[in-house]
Motif scaffolding. Structure first.
Motif, PDB file in Angstrom:
ATOM      1  N   GLY A 132      11.507  -2.376   0.491  1.00 58.60           N
ATOM      2  CA  GLY A 132      12.377  -2.757   1.604  1.00 58.60           C
ATOM      3  C   GLY A 132      11.806  -2.321   2.946  1.00 58.60           C
ATOM      4  N   HIS A 133      11.285  -1.124   2.999  1.00 59.31           N
ATOM      5  CA  HIS A 133      10.702  -0.617   4.246  1.00 59.31           C
ATOM      6  C   HIS A 133       9.450  -1.403   4.627  1.00 59.31           C
ATOM      7  N   ALA A 134       8.631  -1.712   3.643  1.00 62.26           N
ATOM      8  CA  ALA A 134       7.408  -2.484   3.922  1.00 62.26           C
ATOM      9  C   ALA A 134       7.742  -3.872   4.465  1.00 62.26           C
ATOM     10  N   ARG A 135       8.762  -4.499   3.910  1.00 65.05           N
ATOM     11  CA  ARG A 135       9.159  -5.843   4.365  1.00 65.05           C
ATOM     12  C   ARG A 135       9.569  -5.849   5.826  1.00 65.05           C
ATOM     13  N   THR A 136      10.265  -4.800   6.268  1.00 69.68           N
ATOM     14  CA  THR A 136      10.768  -4.777   7.640  1.00 69.68           C
ATOM     15  C   THR A 136       9.799  -4.159   8.635  1.00 69.68           C
ATOM     16  N   THR A 137       8.861  -3.357   8.163  1.00 73.14           N
ATOM     17  CA  THR A 137       7.998  -2.607   9.082  1.00 73.14           C
ATOM     18  C   THR A 137       6.532  -3.018   9.028  1.00 73.14           C
ATOM     19  N   TRP A 138       6.060  -3.485   7.904  1.00 75.55           N
ATOM     20  CA  TRP A 138       4.635  -3.779   7.720  1.00 75.55           C
ATOM     21  C   TRP A 138       4.415  -5.226   7.275  1.00 75.55           C
ATOM     22  N   PRO A 139       4.489  -6.174   8.221  1.00 77.31           N
ATOM     23  CA  PRO A 139       4.325  -7.586   7.861  1.00 77.31           C
ATOM     24  C   PRO A 139       2.931  -7.923   7.324  1.00 77.31           C
ATOM     25  N   GLN A 140       1.968  -7.051   7.529  1.00 75.95           N
ATOM     26  CA  GLN A 140       0.619  -7.281   6.989  1.00 75.95           C
ATOM     27  C   GLN A 140       0.624  -7.240   5.463  1.00 75.95           C
ATOM     28  N   LEU A 141       1.613  -6.561   4.894  1.00 72.64           N
ATOM     29  CA  LEU A 141       1.703  -6.426   3.439  1.00 72.64           C
ATOM     30  C   LEU A 141       2.579  -7.523   2.857  1.00 72.64           C
ATOM     31  N   THR A 142       2.061  -8.208   1.861  1.00 71.78           N
ATOM     32  CA  THR A 142       2.864  -9.216   1.170  1.00 71.78           C
ATOM     33  C   THR A 142       3.555  -8.630  -0.053  1.00 71.78           C
ATOM     34  N   ASP A 143       3.040  -7.486  -0.538  1.00 70.29           N
ATOM     35  CA  ASP A 143       3.637  -6.848  -1.709  1.00 70.29           C
ATOM     36  C   ASP A 143       3.142  -5.413  -1.796  1.00 70.29           C
ATOM     37  N   LEU A 144       3.878  -4.606  -2.523  1.00 72.12           N
ATOM     38  CA  LEU A 144       3.461  -3.251  -2.867  1.00 72.12           C
ATOM     39  C   LEU A 144       3.339  -3.159  -4.378  1.00 72.12           C
ATOM     40  N   HIS A 145       2.356  -2.423  -4.824  1.00 67.15           N
ATOM     41  CA  HIS A 145       2.168  -2.169  -6.254  1.00 67.15           C
ATOM     42  C   HIS A 145       2.285  -0.661  -6.446  1.00 67.15           C
ATOM     43  N   ILE A 146       3.243  -0.256  -7.249  1.00 65.41           N
ATOM     44  CA  ILE A 146       3.497   1.156  -7.481  1.00 65.41           C
ATOM     45  C   ILE A 146       3.335   1.424  -8.968  1.00 65.41           C
ATOM     46  N   ARG A 147       2.474   2.352  -9.293  1.00 67.24           N
ATOM     47  CA  ARG A 147       2.289   2.736 -10.689  1.00 67.24           C
ATOM     48  C   ARG A 147       2.529   4.242 -10.800  1.00 67.24           C
ATOM     49  N   HIS A 148       3.062   4.653 -11.915  1.00 68.58           N
ATOM     50  CA  HIS A 148       3.428   6.050 -12.124  1.00 68.58           C
ATOM     51  C   HIS A 148       2.575   6.657 -13.225  1.00 68.58           C
ATOM     52  N   LEU A 152       4.730   6.107   3.720  1.00 69.16           N
ATOM     53  CA  LEU A 152       4.204   4.746   3.810  1.00 69.16           C
ATOM     54  C   LEU A 152       3.782   4.428   5.238  1.00 69.16           C
ATOM     55  N   ASP A 153       4.578   4.805   6.210  1.00 66.60           N
ATOM     56  CA  ASP A 153       4.221   4.552   7.609  1.00 66.60           C
ATOM     57  C   ASP A 153       2.904   5.229   7.973  1.00 66.60           C
ATOM     58  N   CYS A 154       2.742   6.470   7.566  1.00 73.83           N
ATOM     59  CA  CYS A 154       1.512   7.200   7.871  1.00 73.83           C
ATOM     60  C   CYS A 154       0.307   6.522   7.218  1.00 73.83           C
ATOM     61  N   ALA A 155       0.422   6.190   5.951  1.00 74.52           N
ATOM     62  CA  ALA A 155      -0.688   5.557   5.232  1.00 74.52           C
ATOM     63  C   ALA A 155      -1.026   4.191   5.822  1.00 74.52           C
ATOM     64  N   CYS A 156      -0.019   3.411   6.141  1.00 72.68           N
ATOM     65  CA  CYS A 156      -0.257   2.078   6.694  1.00 72.68           C
ATOM     66  C   CYS A 156      -0.875   2.146   8.084  1.00 72.68           C
ATOM     67  N   GLN A 157      -0.434   3.094   8.898  1.00 72.15           N
ATOM     68  CA  GLN A 157      -1.021   3.250  10.226  1.00 72.15           C
ATOM     69  C   GLN A 157      -2.514   3.521  10.126  1.00 72.15           C
TER      70      GLN A 157
END
Length: 108
Positions: free
Chosen positions: A18-34, A95-100
């Motif tokens: 949700g945060h990526a969709r509103t803040t980081w338009p460069q990203l089309t998707d996030l992949h999270i693995r645990h 996420l904001d720090c990493a994306c910046q």
């Protein structure tokens, strides 16, 4: 180290996506693995390229995670300080720090 429960994993994915969709338009998707206490977060760009962004470390709270940036030069995750001055914070702050840091090259 504690392992996050399924509900925390789901919540983390929803929060970050949700945060990526509103803040980081460069990203089309996030992949999270645990893996154990860690959540590895990669971002997908419009051209399909995947960028390793960060690793989060669960310490028992869904609200605060340890933070490590991915460094392509060493191909490793290294514990990092967030702009707040802490080694742990909200997933959105991480996420904001990493994306910046990682997406600036893609905006040029």
């Amino acid at each position: 180290m504690p392992t996050p429960p399924d509900s925390t994993r789901t919540s983390l994915a929803q929060r970050l996506t949700g945060h990526a969709r509103t803040t980081w338009p460069q990203l089309t998707d996030l992949h999270i693995r645990h893996r154990g206490a860690f959540a590895y977060v990669d971002g997908e760009l419009a051209d399909g390229e995947t960028v390793k962004l960060m690793r989060l470390r669960y310490a028992g709270s869904a609200a605060s995670w340890g933070f490590a940036l991915y460094y392509g030069s060493t191909e490793r995750y290294e514990d990092s300080i967030l702009p707040t001055g802490s080694f742990a914070g909200t997933p959105e702050d991480a996420l904001d720090c990493a994306c910046q840091l990682h997406l600036i090259a893609f905006d040029s």
